[in-house]
Motif scaffolding. Sequence first.
Motif, mmCIF file in Angstrom:
data_model
loop_
_atom_site.group_PDB
_atom_site.id
_atom_site.type_symbol
_atom_site.label_atom_id
_atom_site.label_comp_id
_atom_site.label_asym_id
_atom_site.label_seq_id
_atom_site.Cartn_x
_atom_site.Cartn_y
_atom_site.Cartn_z
ATOM 1 N N TYR A 141 0.836 -1.210 0.000
ATOM 2 C CA TYR A 141 0.000 0.000 0.000
ATOM 3 C C TYR A 141 0.868 1.255 0.000
ATOM 4 O O TYR A 141 0.585 2.216 -0.736
ATOM 5 C CB TYR A 141 -0.901 -0.027 1.224
ATOM 6 C CG TYR A 141 -1.679 1.248 1.431
ATOM 7 C CD1 TYR A 141 -2.806 1.538 0.675
ATOM 8 C CD2 TYR A 141 -1.273 2.166 2.406
ATOM 9 C CE1 TYR A 141 -3.509 2.718 0.865
ATOM 10 C CE2 TYR A 141 -1.972 3.341 2.613
ATOM 11 C CZ TYR A 141 -3.094 3.618 1.836
ATOM 12 O OH TYR A 141 -3.781 4.777 2.029
ATOM 13 N N LEU A 142 1.939 1.259 0.791
ATOM 14 C CA LEU A 142 2.829 2.420 0.813
ATOM 15 C C LEU A 142 3.515 2.601 -0.538
ATOM 16 O O LEU A 142 3.678 3.737 -1.008
ATOM 17 C CB LEU A 142 3.876 2.245 1.920
ATOM 18 C CG LEU A 142 3.366 2.302 3.357
ATOM 19 C CD1 LEU A 142 4.533 2.108 4.328
ATOM 20 C CD2 LEU A 142 2.660 3.622 3.640
ATOM 21 N N ALA A 143 3.907 1.493 -1.169
ATOM 22 C CA ALA A 143 4.552 1.601 -2.479
ATOM 23 C C ALA A 143 3.592 2.156 -3.518
ATOM 24 O O ALA A 143 3.978 3.001 -4.343
ATOM 25 C CB ALA A 143 5.071 0.224 -2.909
ATOM 26 N N ASN A 144 2.354 1.721 -3.493
ATOM 27 C CA ASN A 144 1.366 2.240 -4.444
ATOM 28 C C ASN A 144 1.101 3.726 -4.224
ATOM 29 O O ASN A 144 0.981 4.501 -5.180
ATOM 30 C CB ASN A 144 0.070 1.448 -4.335
ATOM 31 C CG ASN A 144 0.238 0.004 -4.774
ATOM 32 O OD1 ASN A 144 1.134 -0.307 -5.552
ATOM 33 N ND2 ASN A 144 -0.613 -0.878 -4.274
ATOM 34 N N GLN A 145 1.034 4.124 -2.973
ATOM 35 C CA GLN A 145 0.799 5.535 -2.676
ATOM 36 C C GLN A 145 1.989 6.385 -3.121
ATOM 37 O O GLN A 145 1.818 7.487 -3.641
ATOM 38 C CB GLN A 145 0.561 5.713 -1.171
ATOM 39 C CG GLN A 145 -0.736 5.098 -0.678
ATOM 40 C CD GLN A 145 -1.958 5.761 -1.280
ATOM 41 O OE1 GLN A 145 -1.967 6.971 -1.511
ATOM 42 N NE2 GLN A 145 -2.984 4.981 -1.547
ATOM 43 N N SER A 146 3.217 5.879 -2.939
ATOM 44 C CA SER A 146 4.404 6.629 -3.363
ATOM 45 C C SER A 146 4.468 6.755 -4.878
ATOM 46 O O SER A 146 4.799 7.818 -5.413
ATOM 47 C CB SER A 146 5.660 5.931 -2.836
ATOM 48 O OG SER A 146 6.819 6.595 -3.275
ATOM 49 N N THR A 147 4.118 5.682 -5.586
ATOM 50 C CA THR A 147 4.132 5.729 -7.057
ATOM 51 C C THR A 147 3.081 6.700 -7.585
ATOM 52 O O THR A 147 3.327 7.467 -8.511
ATOM 53 C CB THR A 147 3.883 4.324 -7.624
ATOM 54 O OG1 THR A 147 4.859 3.425 -7.093
ATOM 55 C CG2 THR A 147 3.972 4.334 -9.135
ATOM 56 N N ALA A 148 1.911 6.693 -6.972
ATOM 57 C CA ALA A 148 0.845 7.605 -7.403
ATOM 58 C C ALA A 148 1.214 9.063 -7.146
ATOM 59 O O ALA A 148 0.842 9.954 -7.908
ATOM 60 C CB ALA A 148 -0.451 7.252 -6.700
ATOM 61 N N ALA A 149 1.969 9.305 -6.073
ATOM 62 C CA ALA A 149 2.360 10.686 -5.772
ATOM 63 C C ALA A 149 3.433 11.193 -6.720
ATOM 64 O O ALA A 149 3.501 12.389 -7.024
ATOM 65 C CB ALA A 149 2.850 10.777 -4.332
ATOM 66 N N GLN A 150 4.319 10.311 -7.221
ATOM 67 C CA GLN A 150 5.394 10.732 -8.114
ATOM 68 C C GLN A 150 4.930 10.928 -9.542
ATOM 69 O O GLN A 150 5.533 11.695 -10.284
ATOM 70 C CB GLN A 150 6.517 9.687 -8.079
ATOM 71 C CG GLN A 150 7.249 9.627 -6.752
ATOM 72 C CD GLN A 150 8.318 8.564 -6.733
ATOM 73 O OE1 GLN A 150 8.502 7.861 -7.727
ATOM 74 N NE2 GLN A 150 9.019 8.436 -5.615
ATOM 75 N N GLU A 151 3.899 10.260 -10.002
ATOM 76 C CA GLU A 151 3.420 10.407 -11.375
ATOM 77 C C GLU A 151 2.785 11.778 -11.578
ATOM 78 O O GLU A 151 1.986 12.220 -10.751
ATOM 79 C CB GLU A 151 2.401 9.320 -11.686
ATOM 80 C CG GLU A 151 3.020 7.928 -11.786
ATOM 81 C CD GLU A 151 1.978 6.885 -12.134
ATOM 82 O OE1 GLU A 151 0.788 7.270 -12.188
ATOM 83 O OE2 GLU A 151 2.338 5.730 -12.345
ATOM 84 N N PRO A 152 3.142 12.502 -12.683
ATOM 85 C CA PRO A 152 2.521 13.818 -12.931
ATOM 86 C C PRO A 152 1.058 13.656 -13.286
ATOM 87 O O PRO A 152 0.673 12.752 -14.029
ATOM 88 C CB PRO A 152 3.321 14.376 -14.110
ATOM 89 C CG PRO A 152 3.861 13.152 -14.803
ATOM 90 C CD PRO A 152 4.118 12.134 -13.722
ATOM 91 N N GLN A 153 0.285 14.535 -12.761
ATOM 92 C CA GLN A 153 -1.142 14.481 -13.036
ATOM 93 C C GLN A 153 -1.435 15.099 -14.406
ATOM 94 O O GLN A 153 -1.067 16.238 -14.684
ATOM 95 C CB GLN A 153 -1.916 15.238 -11.957
ATOM 96 C CG GLN A 153 -1.779 14.600 -10.578
ATOM 97 C CD GLN A 153 -2.609 15.340 -9.557
ATOM 98 O OE1 GLN A 153 -3.223 16.363 -9.868
ATOM 99 N NE2 GLN A 153 -2.630 14.840 -8.338
ATOM 100 N N LYS A 154 -2.056 14.319 -15.256
ATOM 101 C CA LYS A 154 -2.397 14.791 -16.590
ATOM 102 C C LYS A 154 -3.695 15.592 -16.542
ATOM 103 O O LYS A 154 -4.678 15.129 -15.968
ATOM 104 C CB LYS A 154 -2.572 13.615 -17.548
ATOM 105 C CG LYS A 154 -1.292 12.808 -17.722
ATOM 106 C CD LYS A 154 -1.519 11.654 -18.674
ATOM 107 C CE LYS A 154 -0.227 10.852 -18.863
ATOM 108 N NZ LYS A 154 -0.431 9.722 -19.796
#
Length: 205
Positions: A141-154
Amino acid sequence: MIVDFISRALVVLLGYAYPAFECYKTVERNSTDVEQLCFWCRYWIIIALLTVFERFGDVFVSWLPLYGEMKLAFIIYLWYPKTMGTTYMYETFLRPNVARYETDIDQVIGEFKAKAWNMAIFHVQNSLKFGQTTFLQFLQYLANQSTAAQEPQKPNLLVSRSPPNDTVHVQEQASEAQTPESYMADVIHRARTKRGPRDSHPNDQ
């Protein structure tokens, strides 16, 4: 209600606190009195059995009148110096019965210890597996949250498609069908129309 509370408090004080202190003094004496030490060991054996039976028997006998007072009187009878009821109860009732069934009691206790040990190991293993699974899910869950935070929002752009300009298309098709002379006249006419009458040159009239 108050009488029952007082009886329970006296049982705790006179049945556990005071005998525990007397047993402590017996153990800590320089010249240990073996008879006194054996007396207090027998007393705690009787109290332990009484406590075990109370967990099951209080439901059936606790409603009797003066039950708390009778229990308190029995406890005082066990350690009171003039009565020394512990020696009588141990030698008359406890020792003969336990000696008769000692082998069976040891067998039952051994089987119970083995089952309790196996059950404890089973629960420990299940707890470790559950804890490991929960910990891995938490890390995922922490890894998924970190990946979602690093991806630029389109940006969510709403592209609106305007309907085709049929008029321009028709005009272009019409202009393609015209001759060069008529096409130039049409361009001049459009330029004059856009400029208006004020912008028109005198030679063009």
